[in-house]
Structure formats: structure tokens, C-alpha cells
Design a protein around this motif. Structure first.
Motif, mmCIF file in Angstrom:
data_model
loop_
_atom_site.group_PDB
_atom_site.id
_atom_site.type_symbol
_atom_site.label_atom_id
_atom_site.label_comp_id
_atom_site.label_asym_id
_atom_site.label_seq_id
_atom_site.Cartn_x
_atom_site.Cartn_y
_atom_site.Cartn_z
ATOM 1 N N LEU A 188 0.802 -1.227 0.000
ATOM 2 C CA LEU A 188 0.000 0.000 0.000
ATOM 3 C C LEU A 188 0.839 1.284 0.000
ATOM 4 N N PRO B 296 3.423 2.749 -1.505
ATOM 5 C CA PRO B 296 3.742 3.655 -2.617
ATOM 6 C C PRO B 296 2.579 4.576 -2.999
ATOM 7 N N LEU B 297 1.371 4.153 -2.695
ATOM 8 C CA LEU B 297 0.217 4.980 -3.063
ATOM 9 C C LEU B 297 0.163 6.276 -2.263
ATOM 10 N N TYR B 298 0.864 6.300 -1.152
ATOM 11 C CA TYR B 298 0.840 7.504 -0.312
ATOM 12 C C TYR B 298 2.076 8.372 -0.474
#
Lengths: 302, 287
Positions: A95, A97-99
Motif C-alpha cells: 500500500l 507507494p500509493l501515499y
């Protein structure tokens, strides 16, 4: 304070703090904070809990801070303690990298070792690879137990993974670790814990002895006994004890700004040319007020 | 209307807008993502694209006229938006089963800009029906950028929304004072329930002495009953030119004897709109 100064607290868990804290911090001159993602006390059992926590750090919390005139940034990462739940850790890593490209995310953090287990090592390294690939600053948590060995190991692993030490901030230092950290070219941050061994009296001596280059003061205030005003209080104590103002500004403001602004998300202009506070604003229809009169700052004098 | 676009067409457009190095990098990453079925690599690549392509650079299109190009123009497509959509199109084409839930996560955590991109180009995704709920959710937002992305210059609503969803969008667009002329296929999606909603809303506004965007009336033309004819009469006898023309156009397009008779009572307006030179577009100019 004798004159108005600006401070940055580059390690504080505002999610766990109250609006009174935000008001007191703003009054004491804190203009910007960085909130590392960390363990919330209650271990999470679902990847969705992490997802909503991270979303809150890039969504609701910056809004809440803005309502009190403080600029909020964060660092995103899987903390060492929860890396030990491997089935979950795997999903959380996916998750991240999405942030990491979101507009208030300034680094990967706080990551590192807690009990220095093999699982912690695995996910620490994975995140360092991610930092390398994304060219991101890293904020490292050092363990409370076996601190010195854990700190040394953290730095060795960073170098092994090809990271530039100047782009890595090592948190929770003490007199035993600081020299090794500075000698290797890393940035050393200190957490001021109230009523404990690392009070701000001791911090004054650290700056006297090691100077102000690459040294940063943090409150690390969270859901435990801690002081959200640790940075301004320590700054004032240093000034009162005769530490040159230049060194105080470096350790309590500009070093943090320099260290965390490398990806261009954190900018001094954010607080030097601030948006006026308007507590009538909403975030997803939600307000920080509970029926109170909203504070609305205006440039005009009525 | 462009509803299906192949990833090849999108690829051709982005190729002309990003460096060859970035393009080759993206193609290589895609191979890994697809062969490894890796959500993490997909998310890394999605994230890295923002470091490689500036946020706000608009696409530069070739002069070649095509429906696809004109849609991209209408949508003010940005390079980063389209590159990200291309990435999602490719992985969904290759392995919908693996990547549909990954794309769903990506949307859940999207910030405003990312959500806007996703909604603008939703129709391009191979299994876009799996994401219709995101489009419907966007109708509930009060963030104008997000609402505009789905409702304006977008072929998706007309093609895939049911009447209830369409009507909800149309009314909210009027309520949020968006530019109604930018909603695509308004005539095709007109329905009887919508005309009731339009008339009720207009009466509420009139009762409160507030004005109504004349373009709002456009869908009622095919459904002029006795009540709506009264509304038309009120428009035709308005002091505002744009309202007169809106009433006239609705009567003209309705083609019923009653509407024709009503319009005949306003010969100046009838004359003006009968040449065919005045349409809904011109009302936007007058307003």
C-alpha cells in the motif's frame, strides 16, 4: 518569549493530541509539524486500518492543523513494531507507494528496529529499497532497548542499501549514539521526554558539546506522557542558557526544514505566506467546531 | 461519442508527450507488473510517474481530427493523468481478475487530483462497470472539481448512468451552478421524471424570487404537458432574452400542436429561433 520566533516540530503524533495542544503550539511559535506514521498503542489487525490511518495523515489531520494555523506534513511507513505481524506487513508494504507522492508526505518513516527481529529487518530493508527507488528522505526510529547496537545497525543497513546518509534522519538519539550518527554523515534528532533522563536540560548540553550542525530537536509527543511544547520550551531554555541564537534556530527550525524539504513538498512559504485561518471551512462536510463561533482571521481591521 | 478507446490509441498520444526514456521505462515496468501480478509494483509505478511527469502539463495533440482527440481537448487532459490511465488500462486489459481490486484500492486512497483524473477517463477502462459506484459516489461530493470531472465533458454518465443517477447529476449540476452546456448528451437522456424535477425546482426558485439558468429547461422539450406549457408561457413572456429563447426552443423542439400554438403567440421569438441559427449554444452566450 522576548521576540516572536518560529519553530518546527519534525516528530509529533498529532492524531493523538487535542485542539488545546494545537492552540498552545501555535501560540508558542510552532509553525509546522511533521507527523510520522507509527504504532497506535492498539495493534492493528487489518490492512484497512493502516489504509485509513494513512489517509487520515494526508487528509483529515492536515485540515485539522490548518484550522489552528499550523502546517502539517507527515511521513509514511510501516513501523517496526507492527512489522512483526508478517502476514499483515506484506499487505501494508504494498500500500505504501500509493501515499508516498501525496502532497504533504515528506519522507518514508518512522521505520527501523524495535526488538531487532528478523521480520523487522525484512520490512525495514524493503522500505529502504522503496526509498532508494523513489529517491525519498527516510526517518528512522531507533529502539528503546539495546539502543546503541540498534542505531548502528540501522545506519549500516541504510548504507548497504545505497542511501545517502545526509538524506536519513535518525531519531531518538542520546549522548551515547550521537557521535556515531554525526560521524557517519547522518542527521541526528533528539526526543525530549518530560520528567525523564532526556529532559531539555540535557539537550542544552548536547548542543553545547556537539554544536548545531545536523542536530534536530523533536517532541515525539504521542498518546503517552509527553510534551507537545518540547521544541519551543527547549529552544527557550537554550537561549536562556546562553546558546547562540543561530544554533537554537538551526536545531529547532532550519535543520528540520532543510532535512525534510528535499522532495519539494515542505516549503517555508507555506507559513511565511500563510492562508488565513477560517474555521468555517469543512473537510468532507466535517468541522473542528462543536457549535462554537468560528475563528475567521482577516487582513482588514474593522 | 467515444466510449471505447484502445490502450494502443492512448499509447500513441502519450508517446508524443513524454520522453522516450520515460516511455521505455514505463513499458518495462508494465512487463514486470503484469508477469509478477504485483500490486506493489503497480503502485510504485503509479507513484513514480508523478516524479517523472510534471503535474500540470497539458497534453499536446496532433492536428489529426478524431473523436478521441476532441474528447481529450474537451477534458483538458493532462499528460500525467493520461499516463496513469494508460498504466491502469494496460494492467486491467492484461489481467482484470488480479488488478481490478488493486485499482479499487488505488481509487479509495486517491487525493482530489487523482480522483479527477480517474473520473474524467473512467469510460476508457476495460471493465469500467466495476467502478461505476465511484462515479455515482462522486455525484454526492461538494468538491466542485470532483463533481465536474464526472458530470461535465464526460461521456460516461450518459452512457452508463440509470435515469435516477442521471437525474440526480443533472439537478445537482444546476444546484451547484455548473455550466450545464458542458453536460454531454442532455437531449438523449431527457426523461419524464426529470422534467417533473426541473419544473418543481423552478417553481421553488420562482417562489423564492431567485432566477434559474435558462439552459436548465432543455430536457423538457419532449414532455410538454399542461403544467409545463404554463412554465413555457412564463419563459416566453419573461423580460430576459435568454429565458424567452429557452421557452421558444423547448416549444419548437416539442412539435406538439399545443406547443406550436403557444409559440405562434410569440411571433418575434418564433421568427428568431426558426432560422436554425439560434440554439442552446447561443443561449449560453446571451446569458
Amino acid at each position: 518569549m522576548t521576540k516572536e520566533r518560529m519553530w518546527i516540530d519534525p516528530h509529533i503524533h498529532m492524531t493523538s493530541r487535542t485542539t488545546d495542544d494545537y492552540e498552545a503550539m501555535a501560540a508558542a511559535g510552532v509553525v509546522a509539524v511533521i507527523e510520522p506514521s507509527f504504532w497506535l498503542g492498539q495493534p492493528r489487525t487489518q490492512v484497512g486500518s493502516f489504509q485509513d490511518y494513512y489517509s487520515s495523515l494526508v487528509g483529515w489531520e492536515p485540515f485539522r492543523a490548518s484550522q489552528f494555523g499550523i502546517k502539517h506534513y507527515c511521513t509514511i511507513g510501516l513501523n517496526s513494531k507492527e512489522a512483526n505481524n508478517e502476514a499483515l506487513a506484506e499487505q501494508v508494504i504494498e500500500l505504501l507507494p500509493l501515499y508516498l507522492h501525496k502532497e504533504n508526505v515528506v519522507a518514508i518513516g518512522e521505520i527501523g528496529y524495535d526488538d531487532q527481529t528478523p521480520a523487522e529487518d525484512t520490512y525495514f530493508r524493503m522500505q529502504l529499497d522503496m526509498a532508494k527507488e523513489l529517491d525519498t528522505t527516510v526517518q528512522i526510529h531507533t529502539p528503546h532497548r539495546d539502543k546503541k547496537a540498534g542505531t548502528l545497525k540501522s545506519m549500516e543497513v541504510c548504507i548497504e542499501h545505497g542511501l545517502d546518509p545526509g538524506n536519513v534522519i535518525i531519531d531518538h538519539n542520546n549522548e551515547e549514539t550521537v557521535k556515531e550518527v554525526l560521524d557517519r554523515g547522518f542527521i541526528a534528532a533528539f526526543t525530549i521526554y518530560p520528567k525523564t533522563k532526556m529532559g531539555n536540560e540535557r539537550m542544552v548540553e548536547v548542543v553545547r558539546r556537539f554544536g548545531s550542525t545536523n542536530i534536530i530537536v523533536d517532541s515525539s509527543a504521542d498518546w503517552g506522557v509527553s510534551d507537545p511544547l518540547a521544541v519551543p520550551k527547549t529552544a527557550n531554555l537554550m537561549l536562556n542558557r546562553g546558546i547562540p541564537e543561530e544554533d537554537v534556530v538551526k536545531t529547532c527550525y532550519s535543520n528540520a526544514l532543510q532535512a525534510f524539504s528535499k522532495n519539494g513538498k515542505m516549503k517555508e512559504a507555506h507559513w511565511l505566506e500563510p492562508q488565513l485561518i477560517d474555521q468555517r471551512n469543512l473537510y468532507n462536510d466535517n468541522s473542528v467546531l462543536r457549535g462554537q463561533q468560528p475563528r475567521v482571521d482577516s487582513e482588514t481591521i474593522e | 461519442m467515444v466510449l471505447s478507446v484502445s490502450s494502443k490509441e492512448v499509447e500513441n498520444v502519450i508517446r508524443g508527450n513524454i520522453s522516450d526514456e520515460t516511455f521505455q521505462w514505463l513499458i518495462k515496468r508494465l512487463e514486470t507488473i503484469i508477469s509478477q501480478k504485483s500490486g506493489k509494483d503497480l503502485f510504485m509505478t503509479y507513484s513514480l510517474l508523478s516524479a517523472k511527469i510534471p503535474d500540470n502539463d497539458l497534453l499536446i495533440l496532433t492536428f489529426q481530427e478524431s473523436l478521441f482527440n476532441s474528447l481529450l481537448n474537451r477534458q483538458h487532459a493532462k499528460i500525467l493523468e493520461l499516463a496513469r490511465i494508460y498504466l491502469l488500462m494496460r494492467v486491467l486489459e492484461a489481467d482484470g481478475e488480479t488488478f481490478t481490486p488493486k485499482v479499487a484500492t488505488l481509487i479509495q486512497v486517491a487525493d482530489k487530483g487523482e480522483l479527477v483524473a480517474f473520473l474524467k477517463f473512467l469510460a476508457f477502462l476495460p471493465n469500467h462497470l466495476a467502478f461505476t459506484h465511484v462515479a455515482v459516489e462522486a455525484l454526492r461530493t461538494n468538491i466542485a472539481d470532483v463533481f465536474d470531472a464526472i458530470s461535465l465533458n464526460n461521456p460516461f454518465p450518459a452512457a452508463y448512468f440509470n435515469d435516477q443517477q442521471w437525474n440526480q447529476m443533472y439537478l445537482k449540476a444546476a444546484f451547484m451552478q455548473r455550466d450545464l452546456s458542458l453536460i454531454m448528451d442532455v437531449d438523449q437522456r431527457a426523461n419524464k421524471e426529470l422534467t417533473r424535477i426541473i419544473s418543481d425546482y423552478a417553481h421553488e426558485r420562482w417562489a423564492a424570487s431567485r432566477d434559474i439558468d435558462p439552459l436548465f429547461w432543455r430536457p423538457v422539450a419532449g414532455f410538454l404537458d399542461a403544467g409545463l406549457l404554463q412554465d413555457m408561457e412564463r419563459l416566453l413572456s419573461s423580460d430576459l432574452k435568454a429565458e424567452q429563447l429557452a421557452g421558444g426552443l423547448c416549444c419548437l423542439h416539442s412539435n406538439t400542436p399545443e406547443a406550436t400554438e403557444l409559440l405562434n403567440r410569440y411571433p418575434d421569438i418564433k421568427k428568431e429561433i426558426s432560422t436554425g441559427e439560434i440554439g442552446w449554444e447561443s443561449i449560453k452566450q446571451i446569458r
